[in-house]
Scaffold this motif. Structure first.
Motif, PDB file in Angstrom:
ATOM      1  N   ALA A  65       0.863  -1.429  -0.097  1.00 55.39           N
ATOM      2  CA  ALA A  65       0.059   0.516   0.091  1.00 55.39           C
ATOM      3  C   ALA A  65       1.021   1.589   0.064  1.00 55.39           C
ATOM      4  N   LEU A  66       1.880   0.939   0.835  1.00 56.19           N
ATOM      5  CA  LEU A  66       2.925   2.013   0.488  1.00 56.19           C
ATOM      6  C   LEU A  66       3.231   2.386  -0.554  1.00 56.19           C
ATOM      7  N   LEU A  67       4.481   1.019  -1.199  1.00 56.12           N
ATOM      8  CA  LEU A  67       4.946   1.351  -2.197  1.00 56.12           C
ATOM      9  C   LEU A  67       3.512   2.323  -3.411  1.00 56.12           C
ATOM     10  N   LYS A  68       2.353   1.839  -3.158  1.00 54.79           N
ATOM     11  CA  LYS A  68       1.595   2.128  -4.826  1.00 54.79           C
ATOM     12  C   LYS A  68       1.589   3.369  -4.362  1.00 54.79           C
ATOM     13  N   GLN A  69       2.620   4.584  -3.156  1.00 60.30           N
ATOM     14  CA  GLN A  69       1.528   5.565  -3.050  1.00 60.30           C
ATOM     15  C   GLN A  69       3.284   6.632  -3.303  1.00 60.30           C
ATOM     16  N   LEU A  70       4.085   5.895  -3.700  1.00 60.74           N
ATOM     17  CA  LEU A  70       5.122   6.372  -4.260  1.00 60.74           C
ATOM     18  C   LEU A  70       5.368   6.917  -5.573  1.00 60.74           C
ATOM     19  N   ALA A  71       5.796   8.313  -6.055  1.00 64.58           N
ATOM     20  CA  ALA A  71       5.765   9.047  -7.324  1.00 64.58           C
ATOM     21  C   ALA A  71       6.855   8.323  -8.369  1.00 64.58           C
ATOM     22  N   ASP A  72       6.551   8.097  -9.467  1.00 61.16           N
ATOM     23  CA  ASP A  72       7.541   8.133 -10.400  1.00 61.16           C
ATOM     24  C   ASP A  72       8.848   8.778  -9.725  1.00 61.16           C
ATOM     25  N   GLY A  73       9.371   8.469  -9.773  1.00 61.56           N
ATOM     26  CA  GLY A  73      11.181   8.756  -9.682  1.00 61.56           C
ATOM     27  C   GLY A  73      10.716   8.885  -8.363  1.00 61.56           C
ATOM     28  N   GLY A  74      10.317   8.525  -6.965  1.00 62.50           N
ATOM     29  CA  GLY A  74       9.654   8.666  -5.857  1.00 62.50           C
ATOM     30  C   GLY A  74      11.412   7.762  -4.996  1.00 62.50           C
ATOM     31  N   ARG A  75      11.479   8.148  -3.456  1.00 60.95           N
ATOM     32  CA  ARG A  75      11.896   7.289  -3.174  1.00 60.95           C
ATOM     33  C   ARG A  75      11.465   7.516  -1.362  1.00 60.95           C
ATOM     34  N   LEU A  76      11.900   5.973  -1.098  1.00 55.10           N
ATOM     35  CA  LEU A  76      11.482   5.661  -0.070  1.00 55.10           C
ATOM     36  C   LEU A  76      12.313   5.123   1.623  1.00 55.10           C
ATOM     37  N   VAL A  77      12.142   5.900   2.195  1.00 57.62           N
ATOM     38  CA  VAL A  77      13.597   5.175   3.547  1.00 57.62           C
ATOM     39  C   VAL A  77      13.222   5.021   4.528  1.00 57.62           C
ATOM     40  N   CYS A  78      13.689   3.643   4.641  1.00 51.64           N
ATOM     41  CA  CYS A  78      13.849   3.135   6.199  1.00 51.64           C
ATOM     42  C   CYS A  78      14.252   2.427   6.523  1.00 51.64           C
ATOM     43  N   VAL A  79      14.226   2.206   8.198  1.00 50.07           N
ATOM     44  CA  VAL A  79      15.637   1.195   8.819  1.00 50.07           C
ATOM     45  C   VAL A  79      14.530  -0.090   8.957  1.00 50.07           C
ATOM     46  N   ARG A  80      15.609  -1.527   8.183  1.00 51.56           N
ATOM     47  CA  ARG A  80      14.268  -2.293   7.756  1.00 51.56           C
ATOM     48  C   ARG A  80      15.385  -3.409   8.713  1.00 51.56           C
ATOM     49  N   GLU A  81      14.243  -4.742   9.190  1.00 50.91           N
ATOM     50  CA  GLU A  81      15.031  -5.223  10.284  1.00 50.91           C
ATOM     51  C   GLU A  81      15.290  -6.840   9.596  1.00 50.91           C
ATOM     52  N   LYS A  82      16.079  -7.380   9.463  1.00 47.88           N
ATOM     53  CA  LYS A  82      16.471  -8.464   8.252  1.00 47.88           C
ATOM     54  C   LYS A  82      17.800  -9.457   9.116  1.00 47.88           C
ATOM     55  N   ASP A  83      17.173 -10.746   9.447  1.00 48.73           N
ATOM     56  CA  ASP A  83      17.095 -11.699  10.602  1.00 48.73           C
ATOM     57  C   ASP A  83      18.830 -10.871  12.122  1.00 48.73           C
ATOM     58  N   GLY A  84      17.121 -10.464  11.935  1.00 43.95           N
ATOM     59  CA  GLY A  84      17.233  -9.511  13.697  1.00 43.95           C
ATOM     60  C   GLY A  84      18.738  -8.414  13.670  1.00 43.95           C
ATOM     61  N   VAL A  85      18.354  -7.857  12.085  1.00 49.84           N
ATOM     62  CA  VAL A  85      20.043  -6.691  12.278  1.00 49.84           C
ATOM     63  C   VAL A  85      18.952  -5.564  11.336  1.00 49.84           C
ATOM     64  N   GLY A  86      19.628  -4.912  12.051  1.00 51.55           N
ATOM     65  CA  GLY A  86      18.371  -3.546  11.137  1.00 51.55           C
ATOM     66  C   GLY A  86      19.848  -2.670  10.473  1.00 51.55           C
TER      67      GLY A  86
END
Length: 214
Positions: free
Chosen positions: A157-178
């Motif tokens: 739902a968030l990715l669909k709200q990203l404009a063409d040329g847009g950027r989404l930034v966050c801190v993502r947890e993967k295998d217990g590491v951010g």
């Protein structure tokens, strides 16, 4: 507090690849202590996450600034700031972008953000109370989506709200590491990559669905 703010910039941000002068100016212009509880104002500029109530935190300055560096916010951009709590991130982003929609699902924090942004007369922000993971589709698409905490997954739902040329930034947890993470959209296609290790508190609404267990 102005001295403490300058010290944060010179000792925490600049040595960690935060050198964009527009971003430095935006951070310098916002009194971080205005967005934390009175009892925490003396430590508003320390290099760690600060508890602000309701189980939420103000993100560590270095991680926050490096995420904004990666987002590369331009003066014409419209930004969705997710989970901004009392409004600090929206206040900083407002100094970089044309407009900011600050989405906060906690009613108490959303009210505090609206009040604090109003007190500083920051007029290019709008606070919306609603579920973090749903975004604010009716006000999109957004050139930048900033997620103010650790997430396990990024909803479609968030990715669909990203404009063409847009950027989404966050801190993502993967295998217990951010890890700081960026998703870009070009010609309708998404690309993602990790940027640097980052340990920040989780933000509500982005946990992976529990798997089926026999």
């Amino acid at each position: 507090m102005t001295v403490a703010r300058s010290h944060m910039i010179d000792c925490q941000l600049r040595p960690n690849e935060v050198n964009d002068e527009r971003l430095i100016a935006a951070i310098r212009n916002v009194p971080r202590e205005h967005f934390v509880p009175k009892a925490k104002r003396s430590v508003a500029y320390v290099d760690e996450d600060i508890a602000i109530g309701e189980g939420r935190y103000l993100m560590e300055p270095m991680v926050f600034a490096r995420l904004l560096t990666a987002a590369d916010i331009q003066p014409s951009d419209v930004v969705l700031d997710i989970g901004g709590a009392t409004g600090y991130s929206a206040a900083v982003i407002a100094g970089l972008a044309e407009a900011v929609v600050a989405l906060e699902e906690d009613k108490k924090l959303a009210a505090a953000a609206e009040k604090k942004l109003g007190e500083l007369e920051i007029i290019n922000t709008a606070v919306v109370q609603g579920a973090h993971a749903e975004g604010v589709a009716k006000q999109g698409p957004f050139d930048v989506i900033f997620v103010g905490g650790l997430v396990e997954e990024i909803p479609q739902a968030l990715l669909k709200q990203l404009a063409d040329g847009g950027r989404l930034v966050c801190v993502r947890e993967k295998d217990g590491v951010g890890r700081a993470h960026i998703v870009t959209r070009e010609d309708g296609q998404f690309a993602a990559r990790d940027l640097f290790d980052a340990n920040v508190p989780p933000i509500p609404g982005f946990a992976k669905p529990a798997g089926f267990v026999f």
